[in-house]
Design a protein around this motif. Structure first.
Motif, PDB file in Angstrom:
ATOM      1  N   UNK A 180       0.955  -1.352  -0.046  1.00 46.82           N
ATOM      2  CA  UNK A 180      -0.041   0.032   0.067  1.00 46.82           C
ATOM      3  C   UNK A 180       0.667   1.327   0.133  1.00 46.82           C
ATOM      4  N   UNK A 181       0.552   2.234  -0.757  1.00 54.47           N
ATOM      5  CA  UNK A 181       1.360   3.301  -0.769  1.00 54.47           C
ATOM      6  C   UNK A 181       1.068   4.085   0.402  1.00 54.47           C
ATOM      7  N   UNK A 182       2.210   5.074   0.903  1.00 55.71           N
ATOM      8  CA  UNK A 182       1.930   5.565   2.220  1.00 55.71           C
ATOM      9  C   UNK A 182       2.213   7.037   1.463  1.00 55.71           C
ATOM     10  N   UNK A 183       1.530   8.052   2.673  1.00 54.85           N
ATOM     11  CA  UNK A 183       1.578   9.320   2.352  1.00 54.85           C
ATOM     12  C   UNK A 183       0.564   9.834   1.424  1.00 54.85           C
ATOM     13  N   UNK A 184       0.314  11.397   1.503  1.00 49.89           N
ATOM     14  CA  UNK A 184      -0.756  11.772   0.602  1.00 49.89           C
ATOM     15  C   UNK A 184      -0.367  11.955  -0.590  1.00 49.89           C
ATOM     16  N   UNK A 185      -0.721  10.900  -1.548  1.00 41.37           N
ATOM     17  CA  UNK A 185      -0.382  10.763  -2.622  1.00 41.37           C
ATOM     18  C   UNK A 185      -1.742  10.115  -3.616  1.00 41.37           C
ATOM     19  N   UNK A 186      -2.778  10.344  -3.075  1.00 43.46           N
ATOM     20  CA  UNK A 186      -3.982   9.890  -3.504  1.00 43.46           C
ATOM     21  C   UNK A 186      -4.693  11.108  -4.155  1.00 43.46           C
ATOM     22  N   UNK A 187      -5.077  11.293  -5.470  1.00 36.55           N
ATOM     23  CA  UNK A 187      -5.587  12.432  -5.968  1.00 36.55           C
ATOM     24  C   UNK A 187      -7.111  12.304  -5.942  1.00 36.55           C
ATOM     25  N   UNK A 188      -7.902  13.290  -5.393  1.00 33.46           N
ATOM     26  CA  UNK A 188      -9.255  13.304  -5.267  1.00 33.46           C
ATOM     27  C   UNK A 188      -9.598  14.723  -5.560  1.00 33.46           C
ATOM     28  N   UNK A 189     -10.933  15.149  -5.936  1.00 35.15           N
ATOM     29  CA  UNK A 189     -11.387  16.395  -6.164  1.00 35.15           C
ATOM     30  C   UNK A 189     -12.408  16.556  -5.054  1.00 35.15           C
ATOM     31  N   UNK A 190     -12.488  18.059  -4.679  1.00 35.05           N
ATOM     32  CA  UNK A 190     -13.491  18.508  -3.714  1.00 35.05           C
ATOM     33  C   UNK A 190     -14.070  19.784  -4.379  1.00 35.05           C
ATOM     34  N   UNK A 191     -15.317  19.839  -3.898  1.00 38.22           N
ATOM     35  CA  UNK A 191     -16.196  21.204  -4.468  1.00 38.22           C
ATOM     36  C   UNK A 191     -16.193  22.051  -3.412  1.00 38.22           C
ATOM     37  N   UNK A 192     -15.727  23.458  -3.578  1.00 39.98           N
ATOM     38  CA  UNK A 192     -15.667  24.696  -2.638  1.00 39.98           C
ATOM     39  C   UNK A 192     -16.130  25.659  -3.296  1.00 39.98           C
ATOM     40  N   UNK A 193     -16.406  26.816  -2.681  1.00 40.93           N
ATOM     41  CA  UNK A 193     -16.695  28.067  -3.261  1.00 40.93           C
ATOM     42  C   UNK A 193     -15.517  28.916  -3.880  1.00 40.93           C
ATOM     43  N   UNK A 194     -15.932  29.708  -4.712  1.00 41.30           N
ATOM     44  CA  UNK A 194     -14.655  30.336  -5.457  1.00 41.30           C
ATOM     45  C   UNK A 194     -13.889  31.022  -4.333  1.00 41.30           C
ATOM     46  N   UNK A 195     -12.446  30.987  -4.579  1.00 44.35           N
ATOM     47  CA  UNK A 195     -11.399  31.823  -3.553  1.00 44.35           C
ATOM     48  C   UNK A 195     -10.951  30.717  -2.410  1.00 44.35           C
ATOM     49  N   UNK A 196     -11.618  29.748  -2.323  1.00 41.82           N
ATOM     50  CA  UNK A 196     -11.354  28.895  -1.196  1.00 41.82           C
ATOM     51  C   UNK A 196      -9.956  28.418  -0.806  1.00 41.82           C
ATOM     52  N   UNK A 197      -9.562  28.398   0.241  1.00 48.83           N
ATOM     53  CA  UNK A 197      -7.999  28.128   0.748  1.00 48.83           C
ATOM     54  C   UNK A 197      -7.955  26.717   1.045  1.00 48.83           C
ATOM     55  N   UNK A 198      -6.688  26.129   1.408  1.00 49.48           N
ATOM     56  CA  UNK A 198      -6.438  24.851   1.762  1.00 49.48           C
ATOM     57  C   UNK A 198      -7.017  24.602   3.014  1.00 49.48           C
ATOM     58  N   UNK A 199      -7.127  25.584   3.903  1.00 47.73           N
ATOM     59  CA  UNK A 199      -7.887  25.583   5.375  1.00 47.73           C
ATOM     60  C   UNK A 199      -9.301  25.285   5.214  1.00 47.73           C
ATOM     61  N   UNK A 200      -9.753  26.002   4.160  1.00 46.57           N
ATOM     62  CA  UNK A 200     -11.418  25.891   3.970  1.00 46.57           C
ATOM     63  C   UNK A 200     -11.671  24.336   3.801  1.00 46.57           C
ATOM     64  N   UNK A 201     -10.662  23.837   2.775  1.00 47.52           N
ATOM     65  CA  UNK A 201     -10.918  22.201   2.401  1.00 47.52           C
ATOM     66  C   UNK A 201     -10.852  21.540   3.510  1.00 47.52           C
ATOM     67  N   UNK A 202      -9.827  21.519   4.504  1.00 41.70           N
ATOM     68  CA  UNK A 202      -9.504  20.871   5.702  1.00 41.70           C
ATOM     69  C   UNK A 202     -10.916  20.786   6.494  1.00 41.70           C
ATOM     70  N   UNK A 203     -11.302  22.036   6.781  1.00 43.07           N
ATOM     71  CA  UNK A 203     -12.456  22.303   7.625  1.00 43.07           C
ATOM     72  C   UNK A 203     -13.753  21.563   7.034  1.00 43.07           C
ATOM     73  N   UNK A 204     -13.680  21.874   5.890  1.00 42.51           N
ATOM     74  CA  UNK A 204     -15.043  21.253   5.149  1.00 42.51           C
ATOM     75  C   UNK A 204     -15.120  19.918   5.108  1.00 42.51           C
ATOM     76  N   UNK A 205     -13.854  19.236   4.799  1.00 40.70           N
ATOM     77  CA  UNK A 205     -13.857  17.644   4.567  1.00 40.70           C
ATOM     78  C   UNK A 205     -13.422  16.895   5.860  1.00 40.70           C
ATOM     79  N   UNK A 206     -12.985  17.849   6.852  1.00 41.34           N
ATOM     80  CA  UNK A 206     -12.617  17.244   8.329  1.00 41.34           C
ATOM     81  C   UNK A 206     -11.394  16.277   8.117  1.00 41.34           C
ATOM     82  N   UNK A 207     -10.400  17.162   7.559  1.00 42.30           N
ATOM     83  CA  UNK A 207      -9.253  16.571   7.156  1.00 42.30           C
ATOM     84  C   UNK A 207      -8.116  17.108   8.011  1.00 42.30           C
ATOM     85  N   UNK A 208      -7.191  16.576   8.627  1.00 45.14           N
ATOM     86  CA  UNK A 208      -5.992  16.775   9.377  1.00 45.14           C
ATOM     87  C   UNK A 208      -5.021  17.205   8.452  1.00 45.14           C
ATOM     88  N   UNK A 209      -3.893  18.271   8.788  1.00 44.19           N
ATOM     89  CA  UNK A 209      -3.072  18.475   7.741  1.00 44.19           C
ATOM     90  C   UNK A 209      -1.955  17.476   7.212  1.00 44.19           C
TER      91      UNK A 209
END
Lengths: 96, 450
Positions: free
Chosen positions: A1-30
């Motif tokens: 199994x490949x380790x680390x954050x290497x899996x490509x996914x897409x997410x939908x967010x409002x225009x101008x969204x930041x990485x912080x917005x994505x972490x919060x919206x999708x309940x992801x840790x850094x």
């Protein structure tokens, strides 16, 4: 199994969204996200962004039930220059 | 597809074909055949009928045969072309429409060995310049004011300048590299990216180069990842958005692709790249083109005659964004105009009609791989084509000619090689700079240029 954050996914967010917005919206840790890669705009008109995440995080947000707006995992193949042409099998190698 | 059609016309027609003193034509023998463009220059050929040497002999044996050339028994061969699309159905319908057709068979081109990887250069970059650049320059098409992005292994401007004999720079402020890639824009080791930069300068000497080294390795083993290209396209979207809407002029040259289906999900899987227009990178291609970029991709080096040893697709090697309907997919011909044997043939996976066009490759140029090595692969053809697009763009910004209209301009003016009309070897043909210039002049004369 490949380790680390290497899996490509897409997410939908409002225009101008930041990485912080994505972490919060999708309940992801850094540490579940490739922060150097960041949140990459794919199609601004659709509010579609790309992320590289860990396999576990990808499964959680894109699986069932998942998180609305997330999709993937998508193939992230290696890409190579188309040249110079490298030698192939000699003609007839696959015959008889 | 070229075809030979064996027919059994009326005996008096066969007799005329057999008689060497009588000149007959394909139209005399066949008349109009629906869906077939008969070759008027091919004189019909009588074909004797094989028959057993002795009465009652085995009619299916190839031994002890004689041949009858009597008008009642002989047939006649003509030749022509039918469309590539749905060939099997067309064969079947022809048989129904014309009972006098006895047989139809393919009529493959017989040609000498094509140029392959490892062969020496065919001509040099001055030949390319003579065939393309001089026509474009006559109309002021030189790339001035156009941003030309090279997504590759990075550019070495010192090398390109030295070989070209002219100073070349990159616009560092609009260049971009993936995180972890070290080195300065315009100062990367001489490699594939420098070849691409050189080849754009042949046809667009005044375009502004942007250096995007997406193929440089940041991890062991692999060269680059498609996710790096997704990020590069997002950057180019910002570059484009910073330009005034009507004056947008960004050409994106991509001489790379994915060779190995083993790195991909299989076709049909929702995460697949090669056959899936909904893959994030394929969506980012659509979005960038929609915003006004001209995007070119190499068709690849998996041509049937001498494929690159890395080719992993068992068929239809033009895949993913290289086959995207919103890009110009570029195949290669040598400076004699003959398709190089490694240039990938269609149909494409996202869009069937790939490649779109061809242009020159396998010429002595940048010396990026050594003093005697050619600029080769569809890798070299693509930046030559990107330079042509940039040259046109310098006179026709997006407000006057959309990226889709740009692709149409190149297709419609292409010099049709191979079979008549579109074919999967040459696409619509090779880029014809003189015809492009003529088309732009007509466009201006008709008031479509402001």
């Amino acid at each position: 199994m490949t380790q680390g954050p290497v899996v490509l996914v897409t997410v939908t967010l409002p225009a101008g969204a930041t990485l912080g917005d994505a972490l919060r919206r999708y309940d992801l840790t850094p540490d579940q996200v490739d922060q150097e890669y960041g949140l990459v705009s794919v199609d601004p008109a659709q509010g579609l962004y790309a992320l590289l995440v860990t396999a576990d995080a990808a499964e959680r947000i894109t699986g069932t039930p998942g998180t609305p707006g997330a999709a993937g995992p998508y193939a992230n193949p290696s890409i190579e220059p188309y040249g110079p042409p490298q030698p192939g099998p000699a003609r007839g190698d696959d015959e008889g | 597809m070229r075809v030979m059609i064996q027919m059994r016309p009326a005996p008096d027609v066969v007799e005329a074909v057999i008689d060497p003193s009588v000149r007959t034509t394909a139209a005399d023998v066949a008349g109009p055949i629906p869906g077939v463009a008969l070759d008027p220059d091919y004189e019909p050929v009588p074909v004797p009928r094989p028959q057993p040497a002795a009465p009652g002999g085995d009619p299916l044996s190839l031994e002890s045969m004689t041949f009858s050339m009597t008008p009642e028994r002989a047939t006649v061969l003509v030749r022509g072309e039918i469309q590539d699309y749905d060939v099997a159905s067309r064969y079947a319908m022809l048989g129904l429409a014309r009972p006098d057709i006895v047989a139809i068979s393919s009529d493959p081109v017989i040609e000498s060995m094509p140029t392959c990887g490892g062969d020496g250069p065919v001509g040099d970059w001055h030949d390319v310049q003579n065939k393309l650049t001089d026509h474009l320059k006559s109309e002021g098409m030189d790339g001035e004011g156009v941003a030309l992005a090279i997504l590759d292994t990075g550019i070495n401007v010192a090398h390109v300048s030295e070989v070209l004999g002219q100073p070349v720079t990159v616009d560092e402020s609009r260049s971009w590299k993936p995180s972890g890639v070290t080195g300065n824009f315009g100062q990367f080791p001489v490699d594939h990216g420098s070849m691409c930069a050189f080849d754009t300068r042949i046809t667009a000497p005044r375009a502004t180069l942007l250096d995007l080294p997406v193929l440089l390795s940041t991890k062991p083993v692999i060269l680059g990842l498609l996710s790096d290209a997704v990020a590069a396209f997002a950057h180019l979207r910002n570059v484009l958005d910073a330009m005034p809407q009507e004056q947008r002029a960004l050409v994106v040259s991509n001489s790379w692709g994915s060779f190995k289906p083993t790195w991909d999900f299989p076709p049909g899987h929702p995460g697949n790249y090669s056959d899936n227009p909904a893959h994030p990178f394929n969506l980012s291609v659509s979005a960038l083109e929609q915003a006004g970029a001209d995007i070119l991709f190499a068709a690849g080096n998996c041509g049937r005659e001498c494929p690159d040893g890395r080719c992993g697709f068992p068929d239809r090697p033009i895949n993913g964004a290289n086959s995207h309907p919103r890009v110009l997919s570029v195949g290669g011909v040598d400076t004699r105009g003959a398709r190089v044997g490694y240039s990938s043939q269609g149909p494409g996976r996202l869009s069937r009609r790939k490649p779109d066009i061809c242009t020159y490759t396998h010429f002595a140029g940048s010396k990026a791989f050594g003093p005697n090595e050619p600029d080769s692969g569809t890798s070299a053809a693509t930046p030559v084509a990107a330079g042509v697009v940039a040259a046109i763009r310098s006179q026709l910004p997006v407000g006057e000619l959309s990226p889709a209209e740009m692709r149409t301009l190149l297709r419609r003016t292409a010099d049709d090689l191979g079979m008549a009309g579109y074919d999967f070897d040459y696409g619509y043909g090779t880029i014809d700079a003189a015809a492009i210039v003529e088309a732009v002049r007509r466009r201006r004369k008709n008031g479509r240029h402001h």
